[in-house]
Design an enzyme around this catalytic site. Structure first.
Site, PDB file in Angstrom:
ATOM      1  N   MET A  30       0.853  -1.197   0.000  1.00  0.00           N
ATOM      2  CA  MET A  30       0.000   0.000   0.000  1.00  0.00           C
ATOM      3  C   MET A  30       0.890   1.249   0.000  1.00  0.00           C
ATOM      4  O   MET A  30       0.455   2.329   0.406  1.00  0.00           O
ATOM      5  CB  MET A  30      -0.937  -0.009   1.197  1.00  0.00           C
ATOM      6  CG  MET A  30      -1.917  -1.187   1.123  1.00  0.00           C
ATOM      7  SD  MET A  30      -3.474  -0.908   1.986  1.00  0.00           S
ATOM      8  CE  MET A  30      -2.913  -0.690   3.631  1.00  0.00           C
ATOM      9  N   HIS A  34       9.169   0.919   3.002  1.00  0.00           N
ATOM     10  CA  HIS A  34      10.297   0.953   3.941  1.00  0.00           C
ATOM     11  C   HIS A  34      11.216  -0.225   3.623  1.00  0.00           C
ATOM     12  O   HIS A  34      10.928  -1.008   2.697  1.00  0.00           O
ATOM     13  CB  HIS A  34       9.802   0.925   5.389  1.00  0.00           C
ATOM     14  CG  HIS A  34       8.794  -0.161   5.660  1.00  0.00           C
ATOM     15  ND1 HIS A  34       9.131  -1.491   5.651  1.00  0.00           N
ATOM     16  CD2 HIS A  34       7.461  -0.116   5.908  1.00  0.00           C
ATOM     17  CE1 HIS A  34       8.068  -2.217   5.910  1.00  0.00           C
ATOM     18  NE2 HIS A  34       7.022  -1.408   6.054  1.00  0.00           N
ATOM     19  N   GLY A  36      11.599  -3.009   4.917  1.00  0.00           N
ATOM     20  CA  GLY A  36      10.934  -4.324   4.937  1.00  0.00           C
ATOM     21  C   GLY A  36      10.401  -4.648   3.545  1.00  0.00           C
ATOM     22  O   GLY A  36      10.626  -5.739   3.009  1.00  0.00           O
ATOM     23  N   HIS A  37       9.698  -3.669   2.925  1.00  0.00           N
ATOM     24  CA  HIS A  37       9.188  -3.881   1.556  1.00  0.00           C
ATOM     25  C   HIS A  37      10.351  -4.135   0.597  1.00  0.00           C
ATOM     26  O   HIS A  37      10.276  -4.991  -0.270  1.00  0.00           O
ATOM     27  CB  HIS A  37       8.443  -2.633   1.049  1.00  0.00           C
ATOM     28  CG  HIS A  37       7.172  -2.337   1.777  1.00  0.00           C
ATOM     29  ND1 HIS A  37       6.977  -1.169   2.477  1.00  0.00           N
ATOM     30  CD2 HIS A  37       6.021  -3.037   1.880  1.00  0.00           C
ATOM     31  CE1 HIS A  37       5.764  -1.163   2.990  1.00  0.00           C
ATOM     32  NE2 HIS A  37       5.157  -2.284   2.649  1.00  0.00           N
ATOM     33  N   GLY A 149       4.997 -10.088   4.115  1.00  0.00           N
ATOM     34  CA  GLY A 149       5.778 -10.010   5.356  1.00  0.00           C
ATOM     35  C   GLY A 149       5.048 -10.708   6.497  1.00  0.00           C
ATOM     36  O   GLY A 149       3.822 -10.717   6.567  1.00  0.00           O
ATOM     37  N   ASP A 152       2.382  -9.070   9.322  1.00  0.00           N
ATOM     38  CA  ASP A 152       0.935  -9.278   9.202  1.00  0.00           C
ATOM     39  C   ASP A 152       0.694 -10.782   9.067  1.00  0.00           C
ATOM     40  O   ASP A 152       0.258 -11.280   8.030  1.00  0.00           O
ATOM     41  CB  ASP A 152       0.412  -8.537   7.969  1.00  0.00           C
ATOM     42  CG  ASP A 152       0.655  -7.047   8.087  1.00  0.00           C
ATOM     43  OD1 ASP A 152       0.005  -6.411   8.907  1.00  0.00           O
ATOM     44  OD2 ASP A 152       1.542  -6.533   7.379  1.00  0.00           O
ATOM     45  N   SER A 188       4.580   1.047   7.574  1.00  0.00           N
ATOM     46  CA  SER A 188       4.307   2.350   6.962  1.00  0.00           C
ATOM     47  C   SER A 188       3.722   3.306   7.997  1.00  0.00           C
ATOM     48  O   SER A 188       3.869   4.518   7.904  1.00  0.00           O
ATOM     49  CB  SER A 188       3.320   2.174   5.811  1.00  0.00           C
ATOM     50  OG  SER A 188       3.832   1.217   4.925  1.00  0.00           O
TER      51      SER A 188
HETATM   52  O1  PAF Z   1      -0.191  -5.707   3.696  1.00  0.00           O
HETATM   53  C1  PAF Z   1      -0.592  -4.801   2.924  1.00  0.00           C
HETATM   54  O2  PAF Z   1       0.099  -3.820   2.670  1.00  0.00           O
HETATM   55  C2  PAF Z   1      -1.974  -4.912   2.329  1.00  0.00           C
HETATM   56  O3  PAF Z   1      -2.858  -5.517   3.205  1.00  0.00           O
HETATM   57  C3  PAF Z   1      -2.003  -5.618   0.963  1.00  0.00           C
HETATM   58  C4  PAF Z   1      -1.571  -7.061   1.072  1.00  0.00           C
HETATM   59  C5  PAF Z   1      -1.088  -4.878  -0.015  1.00  0.00           C
HETATM   60  C6  PAF Z   1      -3.411  -5.596   0.391  1.00  0.00           C
HETATM   61  O4  PAF Z   1      -3.880  -4.297   0.211  1.00  0.00           O
END
Ligand code: PAF
Length: 281
Positions: A30, A34, A36-37, A149, A152, A188
């Protein structure tokens, strides 16, 4: 670098690459990227011939409109960060209409009970929104591998369930949590914390580490009482939940079993910013 804001042009581009021996790695985000992404992107690059990242603040997964409005939107900055990893990564940053075709609603899912506790309980409809958008994104991008990740963790298990239930031809890869040097899980939402709050929010991970240690000798109930007590005396923090649950079913641990892998889950407000974290026990 290729950036698309609609699925038709993205699909044209992906089809033009040809499919022989090619694998698509996909990192859904979304935005407000950072490290992590970026680590998910690096993993995808190592293991696939093409990597696609989506940057889309999905409205249907927010049960709180204020949270949606305040969610950081930093596309230009995000594109620069993606570029710093590799300019071969394909960015898909669609509009709401491109994803929802004028019908911004969620499908109601049954995830066999995975959706009923923790995030699902405190954010009603959240996982219907996540399931809806992830399925749509998978149908558009048709990834071979998709990277999520473990911060979540409930979402990760739900996406795995979605994939099995709908026989979606994608492998879900769970990736370890990236943390700031003080232990705070990268998110984020950390951007909304003051420097002081960011420092103090390290209490969340410290408490999880102690919970892990205590779980060696104490019951789940005793560990929960300890955690509740830690946050009771902290005016800046408001504990929303602390749960010890079975990693597979996400059912609350009532009595420990040797054959189950447990995990602790926590959600805490730090000056009104909601943070989550988790640790394998
Ligand atoms: O984890 C996230 O950033 C969101 O839940 C995702 C998986 C991109 C879905 O909108």
């Amino acid at each position: 670098m290729q950036i698309f804001n609609n699925k038709a042009s993205l699909n044209n581009y992906l089809s033009s690459l040809g499919s022989i021996n090619s694998t698509i790695g996909f990192v859904p985000t979304m935005g407000a990227l950072h490290n992590g992404h970026l680590s998910l992107l690096k993993k995808s690059l190592e293991n696939n011939s093409v990597t696609v990242v989506s940057i889309f603040v999905n409205p249907t997964q927010f049960n709180n409109q204020e949270d949606l409005a305040k969610y950081p939107r930093t596309l230009d900055n995000d594109v620069e960060k993606v570029k710093s990893v590799s300019d071969k990564i394909v960015v898909y940053a669609p509009t709401v209409d491109d994803i929802y075709d004028g019908n911004t609603t969620s499908i109601h899912y049954n995830f066999d009970g995975l959706e009923n506790q923790m995030e699902g309980k405190f954010r009603p409809g959240h996982f219907d929104g996540v399931g809806t958008v992830v399925k749509k994104l998978f149908e558009i991008i048709k990834p071979t591998n998709a990277y999520f990740g473990e911060k979540d963790f409930q979402q990760l298990q739900i996406v795995r369930k979605l994939t099995t239930k709908y026989k979606l031809p994608v492998t879900i890869v769970g990736c370890e949590i990236f943390r700031e040097s003080n232990g705070l899980a990268m998110s984020s939402r950390n951007e909304r914390l003051s420097i002081e709050d960011r420092n103090e929010a390290s209490l969340i991970y410290k408490t999880l580490l102690t919970a892990k240690e205590l779980f060696g000798t104490k019951t789940a109930n005793e560990v929960s009482k300890y955690v509740i007590n830690v946050f009771k005396n902290q005016s800046k923090f408001e504990l929303e939940y602390f749960e010890i649950a079975d990693e597979q079913t996400l059912k609350t641990c009532k009595r420990k079993s040797e054959i189950i892998n447990y995990r602790a889950f926590i959600a805490v407000f730090v000056n009104n910013v909601r943070l989550i974290d988790t640790i394998s026990l």
